[in-house]
Design a protein around this motif. Structure first.
Motif, PDB file in Angstrom:
ATOM      1  N   GLU A   1      55.845  -9.396 -22.219  1.00 54.50           N
ATOM      2  CA  GLU A   1      56.886  -9.622 -21.713  1.00 54.50           C
ATOM      3  C   GLU A   1      57.187 -10.919 -20.276  1.00 54.50           C
ATOM      4  O   GLU A   1      55.726 -10.865 -19.822  1.00 54.50           O
ATOM      5  CB  GLU A   1      57.372  -8.028 -20.636  1.00 54.50           C
ATOM      6  CG  GLU A   1      57.092  -7.894 -19.966  1.00 54.50           C
ATOM      7  CD  GLU A   1      57.355  -6.674 -19.799  1.00 54.50           C
ATOM      8  OE1 GLU A   1      58.172  -5.490 -20.007  1.00 54.50           O
ATOM      9  OE2 GLU A   1      56.952  -5.553 -18.818  1.00 54.50           O
TER      10      GLU A   1
ATOM     11  N   ASP B   1      53.794   1.023 -20.676  1.00 54.51           N
ATOM     12  CA  ASP B   1      54.530  -0.078 -20.174  1.00 54.51           C
ATOM     13  C   ASP B   1      53.685  -0.671 -19.249  1.00 54.51           C
ATOM     14  O   ASP B   1      53.234  -0.276 -18.876  1.00 54.51           O
ATOM     15  CB  ASP B   1      56.019   0.461 -19.456  1.00 54.51           C
ATOM     16  CG  ASP B   1      56.920  -1.628 -19.407  1.00 54.51           C
ATOM     17  OD1 ASP B   1      56.795  -2.044 -20.005  1.00 54.51           O
ATOM     18  OD2 ASP B   1      58.326  -0.876 -18.818  1.00 54.51           O
ATOM     19  N   ASP B   2      53.606  -2.749 -19.495  1.00 51.97           N
ATOM     20  CA  ASP B   2      53.624  -2.620 -17.909  1.00 51.97           C
ATOM     21  C   ASP B   2      51.939  -2.974 -17.978  1.00 51.97           C
ATOM     22  O   ASP B   2      50.911  -2.295 -17.326  1.00 51.97           O
ATOM     23  CB  ASP B   2      53.430  -2.225 -17.047  1.00 51.97           C
ATOM     24  CG  ASP B   2      55.220  -2.837 -16.312  1.00 51.97           C
ATOM     25  OD1 ASP B   2      55.571  -3.232 -16.788  1.00 51.97           O
ATOM     26  OD2 ASP B   2      55.399  -1.615 -15.566  1.00 51.97           O
TER      27      ASP B   2
ATOM     28  N   LYS C   1      53.096  -2.624 -24.477  1.00 53.72           N
ATOM     29  CA  LYS C   1      53.933  -3.737 -23.872  1.00 53.72           C
ATOM     30  C   LYS C   1      53.234  -4.276 -22.753  1.00 53.72           C
ATOM     31  O   LYS C   1      52.581  -4.120 -21.255  1.00 53.72           O
ATOM     32  CB  LYS C   1      55.061  -3.398 -23.492  1.00 53.72           C
ATOM     33  CG  LYS C   1      56.299  -4.414 -22.973  1.00 53.72           C
ATOM     34  CD  LYS C   1      56.685  -4.200 -21.771  1.00 53.72           C
ATOM     35  CE  LYS C   1      57.889  -4.143 -23.462  1.00 53.72           C
ATOM     36  NZ  LYS C   1      59.432  -3.935 -23.046  1.00 53.72           N
TER      37      LYS C   1
HETATM   38 MG    MG Z   1      57.400  -3.258 -18.331  1.00 55.46          MG
END
Ligand code: MG
Ligand code: C2E
Ligand code: MG
Length: 843
Positions: A525, A468-469, A489
């Protein structure tokens, strides 16, 4: 006065102490004392004894004797300790034996007198010391192990509980002198990493050096090591800032520069009602706000921090209730497949709707729960929510797609999160591939090997692990290199930077390419605009998430939207593999189509018109196109490729016919094919086609198309041109590089005028002679092998323009008479082209 000067003049080393306000205060030091400990002035000696009594004491002994002194002062009995003290030259230690007794003055005050004896030089080296000092040294070591309670054993600073008592008194003293007291909470930044890098012994040395610096600055009894790398001190507020700057400066130089930066939280306006422990909490709160600061710095506790602190207290004390009462719920945000616009995953995001307080965002409560190591409760609860939700969607007869759960670093410390999640998912009878685990890159940096192992455990059990991130921290690429993720992501900031010049686009596109090469899927995202969607579709981002599609909503919301027919539909999981492949290629990147085309594309442009076309049931659809492909279609065919990508080709025009035929053939055979189309302005478009994937559910087939060149010159004899003209007549065509003898072999499909690229090879002449053994009639073999050399062929060509040769080829064991003809390429002396023609079909 008289008595004092009498005592001070004594050559015997001794001191008189009194216990005032819970600490030992020095009343008298004798000349012998000053001499023994190397002081040349009384003032300096008194100053040190009041502020930093154990300054010269061996760090390993300081806490023990401080503790013994404290006990001696508060309890009855005798004082009898041995310790090491730095000698006058400062280059070694002497062994000091100190003995003390109490006595009472005429006025009834209890004083302590302590005598000091020099027992000689201390050396860790056995040979150098006499047997007496040797036994003393041994005794010392044993004593060192006695645990000190009032003083920290490592640094000799007062330990926490004792410090809180001292601090309270010090605060009152400062106040009664008209000053403003403050409490400092100090944290060495990056101690864990320091220990990891230099080892624990070196870490201890640094802590000792830091403690010495603190004692020097604020006085030994005004400071404390609270634990680990956390320290505290009671100080005067006036002039504090510059005092702290000096402290930072000193700290940079301690331990020969092998040091760390210091974060200081200051609690000032310290009112009577506030206990030292509370003041310390607040100072820590202020200190924690510096968490992300790399250099030394300080922060004052203020009113907004007070609110924060209250919120923090609310969250921590209400967590269990919020979970059991359902104040915390899961909202879901769809993750949409770029190629088909369908929801292929959903991410569960926690929402805390507090009675009275209203909605709390994760930013409010997640960091607090993380800090207090309570987040595992929330995260496991979210897994439970997901399990329930899967049941609800299943009952509603909807496609089931994987659900993402976010995990935090401390989940892995507080419980065996892998086992916990497994157990829950298994108990519900849900397959592991229905759960994606999102882990932010920043948490992996800490204790890398451990996290790597945990991630592998998840993956071995069949859960997909997403990073993530990505791009929000500092270790992204490092982490990617050593840990296998199923998906990356990209952090929201990439979307925010997308329109700031070209840099953002280039960086994201290249990162996307990298992910593709690594075989990892991608999500972006924070997608909010149609322009962002289009760019991401072109660069081959597999999946998109953001307000452009939908904000996070609760499961009831999803069902309502489905009922109203306004929910973005879920993808059929059986089609997921197909769309994974189709979505992945980067239309800004030639390397996919260039696979297996040797040297062929070097001469072409950088950004080619590229598209992915889906073929199904006699119809053709542009699944993905890049900007240049859309411009190309518009300019040359006046054809607008629809953004929604739902446009179908009308009845193909003449020029398009060849293209469509080739497209269909390539979709059926899986071969890479080339096609030349003549445009209305008689220029020639040379394209390459290659099958990407077959959708086993729908029967759709995806083919990638790249426009390699558009040749304006009518007479321009591109290789493909000649080859195509010849193709109908020839069984095989070889395009041979004379320099390195590599070749490309083309075969035509009987009766058609397009070419299917067959294969690439090396050492053309040698390979052909080898093939002759299998493929040529045995009576012709020897002759062929003799004739078919580079030298022979070239000298023939140079003599008469062509090399011609007839022989019998075996086709299914039946001899077929063929003619071979070799010519040089018109403008290209480096290559020859060789055609093998079926002589019999001609007849
Ligand atoms: Mg994120
Ligand atoms: P995240 O995992 O990166 O989640 C994405 C965040 O971006 C979510 O914020 C989402 O609502 C927001 N977002 C999505 N699309 C857009 C957009 O187009 N524009 C903007 N401006 N924002 C968008 P949220 O829900 O506030 O979550 C924030 C972070 O809190 C999450 O970041 C995640 O790291 C953490 N978090 C949320 N729920 C949980 C949980 O259950 N457990 C743990 N450990 N962390 C959670
Ligand atoms: Mg997330």
């Amino acid at each position: 006065k008289e008595e004092r000067s009498y005592m001070e003049n004594s050559r015997k080393p001794f001191a008189i102490y009194q216990f005032i306000d819970k600490r030992v205060v020095t009343l008298v030091l004798s000349a012998g004392f000053c001499d023994l400990f190397g002081y040349d002035s009384y003032a300096k000696a008194y100053y040190d004894m009041d502020n930093d009594m154990y300054k010269e004491t061996h760090p390993d002994d300081a806490a023990r004797i401080a503790d013994a002194a404290f006990r001696f002062a508060t309890e009855d009995g005798k004082y009898d300790v041995i310790y090491r003290s730095l000698n006058k030259q400062g280059d070694g230690y002497r062994i000091i034996h100190a003995k003390g007794e109490h006595y009472y003055t005429d006025t009834g005050v209890r004083l302590a007198q302590v005598w000091y004896t020099d027992e000689g030089c201390y050396s860790a080296d056995d040979n150098k010391t006499s047997s007496f000092t040797h036994s003393l040294a041994n005794a010392l070591c044993e004593e060192s192990f006695i645990k000190a309670t009032y003083y920290d054993h490592l640094t000799g600073l007062p330990s926490m509980t004792y410090f809180f008592e001292l601090a309270d008194i010090k605060r009152r003293q400062i106040k009664s002198n008209g000053g403003r007291p403050a409490l400092l909470y100090m944290d060495l930044s990056g101690m864990k990493y320091f220990n990891h890098k230099y080892g624990f012994a070196e870490g201890d040395t640094l802590l000792q050096c830091f403690a010495r610096t603190l004692a020097e600055t604020f006085g030994n009894e005004s400071c404390s090591r609270l634990g680990q790398d956390h320290f505290a001190a009671v100080v005067q507020t006036s002039g504090l800032n510059s005092e702290l700057e000096t402290l930072f400066d000193k700290c940079r130089r301690i331990n020969e520069g092998r040091s760390l930066s210091v974060h200081v939280g200051v609690y000032q306006h310290w009112y009577d009602g506030i206990a030292a422990s509370m003041a310390c909490d607040r100072a820590k709160f202020a200190c924690d706000t510096l968490r992300h600061l790399y250099s030394s710095g300080y922060s004052y506790y203020n009113l907004s921090m007070k609110d924060e602190e209250e919120k923090q207290r609310y969250i921590i004390s209400n967590l269990d209730k919020a979970l059991s009462e359902g104040w915390i719920t899961a909202y879901y945000q769809p993750i949409v497949r770029a190629v088909n616009g369908r929801v292929c995953d959903e991410e569960a995001l926690a929402r805390w709707i507090a009675p009275e307080k209203g909605m709390l965002s994760p930013a409010d409560f997640i960091p607090i729960l993380e800090d207090h190591k309570l987040i595992y409760k929330l995260d496991l609860y979210m897994v439970d929510c997901i399990i329930k939700k899967i049941g609800i969607l299943r009952d509603a007869g909807l496609h089931l797609i994987p659900q993402s759960v976010n995990l935090s670093r401390s989940d892995f410390d507080t419980c065996d999160i892998v086992e916990e999640i497994c157990r829950r998912v298994d108990a519900a009878g849900i397959s592991h591939d229905m759960l994606n685990v999102e882990i932010t890159e920043s948490i992996i940096g800490q204790d890398f090997e451990f996290m790597k192992e945990q991630i592998n455990r998840f993956r071995e059990r069949g859960f997909a692990v997403w990073m993530d991130d990505f791009g929000s921290g500092y270790s992204s690429l490092d982490v990617l290199q050593s840990i296998d993720f199923d998906l990356i992501k990209f952090d929201m900031r990439f979307m925010q930077k997308l329109n700031e010049g070209n840099t953002g686009k280039i960086i994201l596109s290249e990162l996307m390419k990298m992910a593709t090469f690594l075989g990892i899927d991608t999500v972006c995202e924070g997608v909010e605009t149609p322009e962002q969607v289009q760019f991401l579709q072109e660069t081959g981002c597999s999946k998109l998430q953001g307000y452009y599609f939908q904000k996070p909503i609760p499961v009831e919301g999803i069902l309502q939207k489905y009922e109203k027919g306004i929910q973005i539909g879920f993808e059929n999981p059986e089609e997921s593999d197909y769309y994974d492949t189709v979505g992945r290629i980067n239309l800004h990147d030639l390397s996919f189509i260039a696979q297996g085309v040797k040297g062929g594309l070097d001469n072409y442009f950088n950004i080619l018109p590229m598209a992915v076309i889906e073929i199904y049931d006699g119809q053709v659809r542009f699944a993905r196109t890049n900007q240049s492909y859309r411009e190309f279609m518009d300019r040359y065919f006046a054809f607008k490729v629809n953004d929604k990508q739902e446009t179908y080709h009308d009845k193909p025009k003449d020029a398009a016919e060849i293209f469509i035929k080739t497209l269909v053939r390539s979709s059926e055979t899986g071969d890479t094919m080339y096609v030349d189309e003549t445009l209305p302005d008689s220029s020639i478009v040379h394209s390459c086609l290659r099958r990407l994937a077959v959708n086993r559910c729908s029967g759709k087939i995806a083919v990638a198309v790249a426009v390699l060149s558009i040749v304006k010159d009518e007479t321009g004899t591109t290789y493909a041109n000649i080859a195509r003209a010849l193709a109908a007549d020839y069984v095989n065509l070889f395009y041979v590089d004379l320099e390195d003898e590599s070749f490309i072999e083309y075969s035509s499909i009987a009766g058609d005028d397009e070419l299917a690229l067959e294969r690439h090879g090396k050492s053309f002449f040698e390979a052909s002679r080898k093939d002759a053994l299998k493929l040529i009639h045995k009576d012709d073999r020897e002759r062929f092998i003799k004739a078919f050399t580079k030298e022979n062929i070239l000298s023939e060509i140079d003599r008469c323009g062509t090399f011609v040769y007839s022989y019998r080829l075996l086709k299914d064991d039946v001899p077929v008479l063929v003619n071979m003809k070799a010519v040089r390429m018109q403008h290209d002396r480096k290559h020859i082209i060789i055609g093998v023609r079926n002589n019999e079909s001609d007849n």
